[in-house]
Design a protein around this motif. Structure first.
Motif, mmCIF file in Angstrom:
data_model
loop_
_atom_site.group_PDB
_atom_site.id
_atom_site.type_symbol
_atom_site.label_atom_id
_atom_site.label_comp_id
_atom_site.label_asym_id
_atom_site.label_seq_id
_atom_site.Cartn_x
_atom_site.Cartn_y
_atom_site.Cartn_z
ATOM 1 N N CYS A 44 0.904 -1.177 0.089
ATOM 2 C CA CYS A 44 0.058 -0.031 -0.004
ATOM 3 C C CYS A 44 0.862 1.308 -0.022
ATOM 4 C CB CYS A 44 -0.829 0.234 1.287
ATOM 5 S SG CYS A 44 -2.180 -0.939 1.149
ATOM 6 N N ASN A 45 1.868 1.148 0.896
ATOM 7 C CA ASN A 45 2.730 2.248 0.978
ATOM 8 C C ASN A 45 3.865 2.276 -0.219
ATOM 9 O OD1 ASN A 45 2.009 2.970 3.596
ATOM 10 N ND2 ASN A 45 3.346 1.624 4.533
ATOM 11 N N TYR A 46 4.171 1.571 -0.881
ATOM 12 C CA TYR A 46 5.148 1.471 -1.928
ATOM 13 C C TYR A 46 4.251 1.979 -3.188
ATOM 14 C CZ TYR A 46 9.051 0.806 -5.402
ATOM 15 O OH TYR A 46 9.852 0.834 -6.272
ATOM 16 N N LEU A 47 3.272 1.330 -3.413
ATOM 17 C CA LEU A 47 2.420 1.478 -4.627
ATOM 18 C C LEU A 47 1.598 2.582 -4.485
ATOM 19 C CD1 LEU A 47 1.365 -2.093 -5.519
ATOM 20 C CD2 LEU A 47 3.478 -0.894 -6.563
ATOM 21 N N LEU A 48 1.485 3.558 -3.320
ATOM 22 C CA LEU A 48 0.641 4.729 -3.196
ATOM 23 C C LEU A 48 -0.837 4.302 -3.664
ATOM 24 C CD1 LEU A 48 3.185 7.276 -4.694
ATOM 25 C CD2 LEU A 48 3.037 6.710 -2.497
ATOM 26 N N CYS A 49 -1.152 3.331 -3.101
ATOM 27 C CA CYS A 49 -2.828 2.829 -3.214
ATOM 28 C C CYS A 49 -3.407 2.830 -1.895
ATOM 29 C CB CYS A 49 -2.741 1.412 -3.990
ATOM 30 S SG CYS A 49 -2.267 1.703 -5.842
ATOM 31 N N ASN A 164 2.557 12.656 -8.995
ATOM 32 C CA ASN A 164 2.732 11.862 -7.723
ATOM 33 C C ASN A 164 1.962 10.768 -7.239
ATOM 34 O OD1 ASN A 164 0.719 13.564 -7.153
ATOM 35 N ND2 ASN A 164 1.965 14.844 -6.012
ATOM 36 N N LYS A 165 1.162 10.381 -8.265
ATOM 37 C CA LYS A 165 0.315 9.235 -8.257
ATOM 38 C C LYS A 165 0.548 7.719 -8.686
ATOM 39 C CE LYS A 165 -4.310 9.920 -8.599
ATOM 40 N NZ LYS A 165 -5.348 10.174 -9.386
ATOM 41 N N GLY A 166 0.418 6.819 -7.551
ATOM 42 C CA GLY A 166 0.712 5.400 -8.247
ATOM 43 C C GLY A 166 -0.015 5.218 -9.160
ATOM 44 N N ILE A 167 0.473 4.239 -10.233
ATOM 45 C CA ILE A 167 -0.423 3.836 -11.297
ATOM 46 C C ILE A 167 -1.418 2.962 -10.780
ATOM 47 C CG2 ILE A 167 1.115 1.792 -11.655
ATOM 48 C CD1 ILE A 167 -0.127 4.166 -14.448
ATOM 49 N N GLY A 168 -1.331 2.523 -9.907
ATOM 50 C CA GLY A 168 -2.585 1.497 -9.346
ATOM 51 C C GLY A 168 -3.772 2.207 -8.803
ATOM 52 N N SER A 169 -3.664 3.729 -8.780
ATOM 53 C CA SER A 169 -4.762 4.402 -8.219
ATOM 54 C C SER A 169 -5.719 4.828 -9.312
ATOM 55 C CB SER A 169 -4.027 5.544 -7.362
ATOM 56 O OG SER A 169 -3.456 6.282 -8.204
ATOM 57 N N MET A 175 -4.536 -4.620 -11.709
ATOM 58 C CA MET A 175 -3.838 -5.957 -11.315
ATOM 59 C C MET A 175 -2.358 -5.904 -11.762
ATOM 60 S SD MET A 175 -2.098 -8.738 -12.990
ATOM 61 C CE MET A 175 -2.599 -8.898 -14.798
ATOM 62 N N PHE A 176 -1.393 -6.378 -10.707
ATOM 63 C CA PHE A 176 -0.082 -6.261 -10.750
ATOM 64 C C PHE A 176 0.372 -8.002 -10.793
ATOM 65 C CE2 PHE A 176 -1.048 -2.049 -9.223
ATOM 66 C CZ PHE A 176 0.170 -1.388 -9.784
ATOM 67 N N SER A 177 1.369 -8.090 -11.438
ATOM 68 C CA SER A 177 1.617 -9.425 -11.392
ATOM 69 C C SER A 177 3.336 -9.446 -10.713
ATOM 70 C CB SER A 177 2.262 -10.074 -12.864
ATOM 71 O OG SER A 177 2.974 -11.143 -12.824
ATOM 72 N N PHE A 178 3.348 -10.431 -9.882
ATOM 73 C CA PHE A 178 4.702 -10.467 -9.064
ATOM 74 C C PHE A 178 5.617 -11.994 -9.729
ATOM 75 C CE2 PHE A 178 2.189 -8.465 -5.505
ATOM 76 C CZ PHE A 178 2.191 -7.207 -6.119
ATOM 77 N N HIS A 179 5.205 -12.399 -10.829
ATOM 78 C CA HIS A 179 5.865 -13.400 -11.507
ATOM 79 C C HIS A 179 7.468 -13.247 -11.504
ATOM 80 C CE1 HIS A 179 7.022 -16.106 -14.634
ATOM 81 N NE2 HIS A 179 6.343 -17.086 -13.996
ATOM 82 N N VAL A 192 -4.415 -6.965 -6.450
ATOM 83 C CA VAL A 192 -5.178 -6.105 -7.105
ATOM 84 C C VAL A 192 -5.188 -4.806 -6.021
ATOM 85 C CG1 VAL A 192 -7.652 -5.468 -7.345
ATOM 86 C CG2 VAL A 192 -6.794 -7.857 -7.614
ATOM 87 N N THR A 193 -5.356 -3.682 -6.814
ATOM 88 C CA THR A 193 -5.139 -2.372 -5.920
ATOM 89 C C THR A 193 -6.727 -1.687 -6.227
ATOM 90 O OG1 THR A 193 -3.950 -1.190 -7.778
ATOM 91 C CG2 THR A 193 -2.565 -2.074 -5.861
#
Ligand SMILES: *Cc1c(COP(=O)(O)O)cnc(C)c1O
Length: 365
Positions: A44-49, A164-169, A175-179, A192-193
């Motif tokens: 939440c902090n890193y992605l600014l969501c 200064n906005k996170g892309i996930g907002s 949806m982000f992938s951590f593959h 999911v953000t």
């Protein structure tokens, strides 16, 4: 010597062992454990969501958020993406409607969306392809006007910011992938953000067999929870991701120095106002001008132990599995991009010398 298209980022062995040690005391290995919850909060902090919901992989995260938003009928999407985007739409019983891309950054051409809207359209699912940001403002305006949901496939945009906005907002959800092959990995994983707090329980139900509480099953759903070993890898990798992105940037800058201005080559470029994550380095080869085709260049590189990828070829609207099932709108700009693109090796430990070697081979074809 061999250079693959990507190479997974990993913490030191000792750092990971330290992170997983407590699991031998707690004996809590999955089902929203301590590591899982710590990672959600850190992201939440890193992605600014406002909210993050973790999943065992990105694809199931996308399927779950589509199901949670109760979409129906048709979904406007892009064919210039990884199989996952379109498969997630179709596996939810929805009809994909394919919108062409723009030739600048290969994201959905927002000016073509409205002509594809029918009374059956319920959502738009664009992709921030290669880490390039979609026209989020225009898409939001169209969605508001026609009362459509927007879910971004942000699998390529971990850590990307617009201003200064996170892309996930942006949109209703992303949806982000951590593959393992992505900029940030939890071995396999995804999230999911979203901003709407009512989605929290819906996503929870989707990832846990449709279970609302121990005696009530309210949805038909599967299992897509992230386990503690994945979350622990994420906590470690998150400590180093900024440094990894900085190293990727150096490799990308070297690629751009070597390939910009060469006739017949269109290399990846930065977007104004965007903080990039340098996830991929796609290059388009115009055979008639450059003198060699994408396939010939890929072949030459592989003869030298360098493995680039035709990412994305084929387009998803050319997949055999959709033939005869849907109207597959033709998308000429995406088709041209798919025939010209080669995604060159890129990872944090790729050196300038490696980049030079790759570029020398390309320029000597
Ligand atoms: C990697 C990827 C996915 C799927 O993510 P997984 O974590 O591998 O399930 C979805 N969409 C795009 C564009 C991707 O590149």
């Amino acid at each position: 010597m061999k250079i693959n298209v990507t190479r997974s980022s990993m913490p030191s062995f000792e750092e990971y062992i330290e992170e997983i040690k407590p699991l031998w005391d707690s004996r809590w290995l999955t089902n929203m454990g301590a590591k899982h919850n710590e990672l959600e909060e850190s992201l939440c902090n890193y992605l600014l969501c406002k909210n993050v919901s973790l999943f065992t992989n990105g694809h199931l995260a996308l399927e779950a958020v589509i199901a949670s938003l109760n979409l129906t009928g048709e979904v406007i999407t892009t064919p210039f993406t990884f199989a996952s985007t379109t498969q997630a739409i179709v596996r939810n019983g929805l009809t994909p409607v394919f919108c062409d891309i723009n030739p600048e950054d290969y994201t959905m051409d927002a000016s073509k969306i409205e002509s594809l809207i029918t009374e059956k359209t319920s959502a738009i699912i664009p992709v921030h392809v290669y880490g390039n940001v979609c026209d989020v403002e225009k898409i939001e305006k169209i969605a508001k006007k026609h009362n459509l949901k927007v879910i971004y496939d942000a699998a390529h945009t971990f850590g990307v910011k617009v201003g200064n906005k996170g892309i996930g907002s942006f949109g209703d959800a992303s949806m982000f992938s951590f593959h393992a092959t992505k900029v940030f990995n939890t071995i396999e994983g995804g999230c999911v953000t979203y901003s709407d707090d009512t989605l929290t329980q819906k996503l929870q139900i989707q990832k846990n067999f449709g279970m609302k509480d121990s005696e009530n099953y309210t949805e038909i759903a599967g299992n897509s929870k992230m386990n503690e070993f994945q979350a622990a890898m994420g906590l470690c990798n998150l400590r180093h991701v900024d440094k990894e992105i900085e190293k990727r940037k150096k490799a990308v800058q070297r690629y751009m120095e070597r390939l910009n201005g060469i006739k017949g080559i269109t290399a990846w470029k930065e977007q104004k106002g965007v903080t990039h994550n340098y996830a991929y380095f796609p290059v388009m080869f115009d055979k008639d001008v450059f003198g060699a085709s994408r396939d010939e260049i890929a072949q030459k590189l592989s003869e030298n132990g360098i493995f680039a990828r035709k990412y994305f070829y084929p387009l998803t609207n050319e997949f055999e599995c959709y033939k005869g099932k849907f109207t597959l709108q033709s998308t000429p700009i995406a088709k041209k991009a798919a025939s010209e693109v080669l995604t060159l090796p890129l990872y944090a430990d790729l050196t300038s010398e490696d980049v030079d070697l790759i570029c020398d081979i390309i320029l000597n074809v």
